[in-house]
Design an enzyme around this catalytic site. Structure first.
Site, PDB file in Angstrom:
ATOM      1  N   GLU A  32       0.831  -1.216   0.000  1.00 15.16           N
ATOM      2  CA  GLU A  32       0.000   0.000   0.000  1.00 15.16           C
ATOM      3  C   GLU A  32       0.860   1.258   0.000  1.00 15.16           C
ATOM      4  OE1 GLU A  32      -3.124  -0.003  -1.143  1.00 15.16           O
ATOM      5  OE2 GLU A  32      -3.608  -1.409   0.460  1.00 15.16           O
ATOM      6  N   HIS A  33       0.470   2.213  -0.833  1.00 16.32           N
ATOM      7  CA  HIS A  33       1.186   3.496  -0.936  1.00 16.32           C
ATOM      8  C   HIS A  33       2.636   3.282  -1.323  1.00 16.32           C
ATOM      9  CE1 HIS A  33      -2.025   6.131   0.499  1.00 16.32           C
ATOM     10  NE2 HIS A  33      -2.340   5.175   1.348  1.00 16.32           N
ATOM     11  N   ASP A  35       3.098   1.990  -4.831  1.00  9.21           N
ATOM     12  CA  ASP A  35       3.131   1.888  -6.303  1.00  9.21           C
ATOM     13  C   ASP A  35       3.773   3.123  -6.911  1.00  9.21           C
ATOM     14  OD1 ASP A  35       0.852   3.452  -5.625  1.00  9.21           O
ATOM     15  OD2 ASP A  35      -0.415   2.577  -7.184  1.00  9.21           O
ATOM     16  N   SER A  66     -25.639   8.216 -15.148  1.00 11.98           N
ATOM     17  CA  SER A  66     -25.446   7.079 -14.249  1.00 11.98           C
ATOM     18  C   SER A  66     -26.802   6.597 -13.780  1.00 11.98           C
ATOM     19  CB  SER A  66     -24.624   7.518 -13.038  1.00 11.98           C
ATOM     20  OG  SER A  66     -24.647   6.499 -12.064  1.00 11.98           O
ATOM     21  N   GLY A 124     -11.901   2.777  -1.207  1.00 10.62           N
ATOM     22  CA  GLY A 124     -10.581   2.158  -1.399  1.00 10.62           C
ATOM     23  C   GLY A 124     -10.626   0.929  -2.284  1.00 10.62           C
ATOM     24  N   SER A 126     -11.285   1.287  -5.594  1.00  8.84           N
ATOM     25  CA  SER A 126     -10.944   1.776  -6.921  1.00  8.84           C
ATOM     26  C   SER A 126     -12.118   1.930  -7.878  1.00  8.84           C
ATOM     27  CB  SER A 126      -9.891   0.847  -7.536  1.00  8.84           C
ATOM     28  OG  SER A 126      -8.935   1.624  -8.125  1.00  8.84           O
ATOM     29  N   SER A 127     -13.232   2.392  -7.350  1.00  3.79           N
ATOM     30  CA  SER A 127     -14.366   2.656  -8.237  1.00  3.79           C
ATOM     31  C   SER A 127     -13.981   3.712  -9.272  1.00  3.79           C
ATOM     32  CB  SER A 127     -15.575   3.134  -7.432  1.00  3.79           C
ATOM     33  OG  SER A 127     -15.270   4.317  -6.738  1.00  3.79           O
ATOM     34  N   ASP A 171      -3.893   0.464  -9.751  1.00  9.84           N
ATOM     35  CA  ASP A 171      -5.315   0.197  -9.962  1.00  9.84           C
ATOM     36  C   ASP A 171      -5.615  -0.063 -11.432  1.00  9.84           C
ATOM     37  OD1 ASP A 171      -5.259   0.833  -7.343  1.00  9.84           O
ATOM     38  OD2 ASP A 171      -6.307   2.741  -7.522  1.00  9.84           O
TER      39      ASP A 171
HETATM   40  P1  NG1 Z   1      -7.475   3.998  -3.925  1.00  7.47           P
HETATM   41  O1  NG1 Z   1      -7.504   3.044  -2.842  1.00  7.47           O
HETATM   42  O2  NG1 Z   1      -8.347   3.573  -5.072  1.00  7.47           O
HETATM   43  O3  NG1 Z   1      -7.747   5.367  -3.468  1.00  7.47           O
HETATM   44  C1  NG1 Z   1      -4.953   4.930  -4.317  1.00  7.47           C
HETATM   45  C2  NG1 Z   1      -4.129   5.074  -5.605  1.00  7.47           C
HETATM   46  C3  NG1 Z   1      -3.236   3.849  -5.830  1.00  7.47           C
HETATM   47  C4  NG1 Z   1      -2.408   3.546  -4.590  1.00  7.47           C
HETATM   48  C5  NG1 Z   1      -3.340   3.448  -3.365  1.00  7.47           C
HETATM   49  C6  NG1 Z   1      -2.594   3.230  -2.073  1.00  7.47           C
HETATM   50  C7  NG1 Z   1      -5.112   6.220  -7.539  1.00  7.47           C
HETATM   51  C8  NG1 Z   1      -5.991   6.104  -8.721  1.00  7.47           C
HETATM   52  N1  NG1 Z   1      -5.024   5.141  -6.763  1.00  7.47           N
HETATM   53  O4  NG1 Z   1      -5.942   3.947  -4.499  1.00  7.47           O
HETATM   54  O5  NG1 Z   1      -2.410   4.093  -6.945  1.00  7.47           O
HETATM   55  O6  NG1 Z   1      -1.379   4.491  -4.405  1.00  7.47           O
HETATM   56  O7  NG1 Z   1      -4.117   4.631  -3.218  1.00  7.47           O
HETATM   57  O8  NG1 Z   1      -1.835   2.066  -2.125  1.00  7.47           O
HETATM   58  O9  NG1 Z   1      -4.531   7.260  -7.289  1.00  7.47           O
END
Ligand code: NG1
Length: 399
Positions: A32-33, A35, A66, A124, A126-127, A171
């Site tokens: 997490e955090h 990538d 939507s 969290g 990834s929608s 994502d």
């Molecule tokens: P989410 O969980 O979808 O907010 C975000 C980033 C990822 C990654 C994670 C933490 C985007 C689109 N997504 O994901 O790349 O850094 O946080 O691991 O910015």
């Protein structure tokens, strides 16, 4: 479900859609955090997905609505420089993809589109990136373009920064490139995906804290600030080690030259907050390596321990957990999960807990009794708590 979507499309636009795109949400199992630091991560695509019914147009307009009435219909012209809507508007994800597709592939044919989604928003999972990839796949099909999924993923990771988040590429990669039944190790620069099968007895239970973390709104600043701190910590350690900044641009570059324990020792001079960010990235990278080994070896105990370590690091060093997420993690572990952690960016959203086929119902029940019962019927039980099924990446089908 799809038949329903097609019927609503016809009611709205007066004729049948020609295609339906599906783009899954994802649950990150570990990593997490990191990538955006160029380090590998281990996510999995979900059965929860964004679906877009569409019909290509002759002109460059995109008309989108939507099925969720809290998202207002929108329309805009495809192009290489599209003016954004106000911050937080869902249409900005469509614009991000549209602008990215125009810049990368010169697409100029728009579409009429109707969107529905079973991915919880701001959780969290990834929608947002599912919507971006889904829109990109629709526009590729509308313009008769066949694009390699990983190339599309890399382009759309850049394109989504249109909404103002300095996100990473995890994502988009898993949403575009997942294989059914598998998680995947995602490597960056260049983007690669290595599927890792999920053993048949493993169950990943996803539980929503019901606290939303809107990355196109409030949580954006928190996400970006941590990224800046993480980069500053790297720059300071690179200078301290006497390495050339042009050679060491990412944590990956650093860890290729200076192993984790030595990098951590060298970082001891950092101010406390930067040291925490640095330590999270370096230790999380090691946990991902271990997690892939334990997943391939079918060792849920080992994988669970690494998940617990990841949660502690995200809570204490990266500071993206909140009391509700800590509660869910504790309940899951007490009820017999091998491990549990916040998944995704945190500051709200979901946890993921690793259970066995034999314990998953007990863990689910414990969460219902000890977390959701006190919070009332804010969301249906299916919505807030579900077992993740490893789904394939985005696809488009003719209707
Ligand atoms: P989410 O969980 O979808 O907010 C975000 C980033 C990822 C990654 C994670 C933490 C985007 C689109 N997504 O994901 O790349 O850094 O946080 O691991 O910015």
């Amino acid at each position: 479900m799809t038949a329903d979507l097609e019927r609503h499309f016809e009611e709205r636009y007066g004729s049948r859609p020609t295609h339906v795109v599906r783009a899954p949400g994802r649950v990150n199992l570990i990593g997490e955090h990191i990538d955006f630091a160029g380090l590998p991560v281990l996510p999995m695509a979900l059965q929860r997905e964004v679906r877009i019914a569409f019909r290509p147009r002759e002109d460059g307009l995109i008309l989108a609505a939507s099925r969720d009435s809290s998202f207002a219909p929108c329309h805009f012209e495809l192009g290489a420089s599209i003016e954004p809507y106000e911050e937080g508007d869902w249409g900005n994800y469509l614009k991000a993809a549209a602008q990215g597709m125009a810049l990368a592939y010169g697409v100029d044919r728009g579409c009429d589109a109707l969107v529905e989604s079973s991915v919880p928003v701001a959780a969290g999972l990834s929608s947002s990136s599912a919507l971006v990839i889904g829109t990109a796949v629709a526009l590729a099909a509308a313009n008769h373009r066949t694009i390699d999924p990983l190339e599309l993923a890399a382009r759309m990771a850049d394109a989504e920064r249109y909404v103002g988040t300095r996100g990473g590429g995890m994502d988009h990669a898993i949403i575009a490139g997942a294989r059914a039944g598998c998680a995947a190790r995602v490597d960056f620069d260049p983007l690669r995906l290595e599927p890792v099968p999920i053993p048949p007895d493993w169950r990943f239970l996803v539980a929503d804290s019901l606290v939303q973390a809107h990355k196109s709104g409030g949580a954006r600043a928190g996400y970006n600030r941590r990224r800046v701190e993480t980069d500053r910590a790297l720059g300071a350690v690179v200078a301290r080690l006497g390495l050339a900044a042009r050679d060491v641009r990412s944590y990956r570059d650093l860890l290729e030259r200076v192993p984790g324990p030595e990098s951590l020792a060298a970082a001891a001079f950092l101010p406390a907050d930067l040291l925490k960010r640095f330590r999270h990235v370096v230790t999380e990278a090691a946990r991902v390596v271990g997690a892939e080994v334990t997943l391939r070896a079918d060792s849920p105990v080992g994988f669970g321990m690494l998940m617990n370590g990841s949660h502690a690091s995200l809570a204490e060093d990266y500071e993206v957990s909140i009391p509700e997420l800590d509660d869910l993690v504790r309940i899951a572990r007490d009820a017999g999960a091998f491990g549990a952690r916040v998944t995704g960016a945190g500051m709200g959203g979901c946890i993921v807990a690793l259970c066995s086929a034999g314990t998953v119902d007990d863990v689910r029940q414990a969460m219902d009794d000890r977390y959701y019962a006190a919070r009332g019927p804010k969301a249906g039980p299916f919505d807030r708590l579900f077992v993740a099924e490893p789904a394939p990446g985005a696809s488009v089908a003719r209707t």
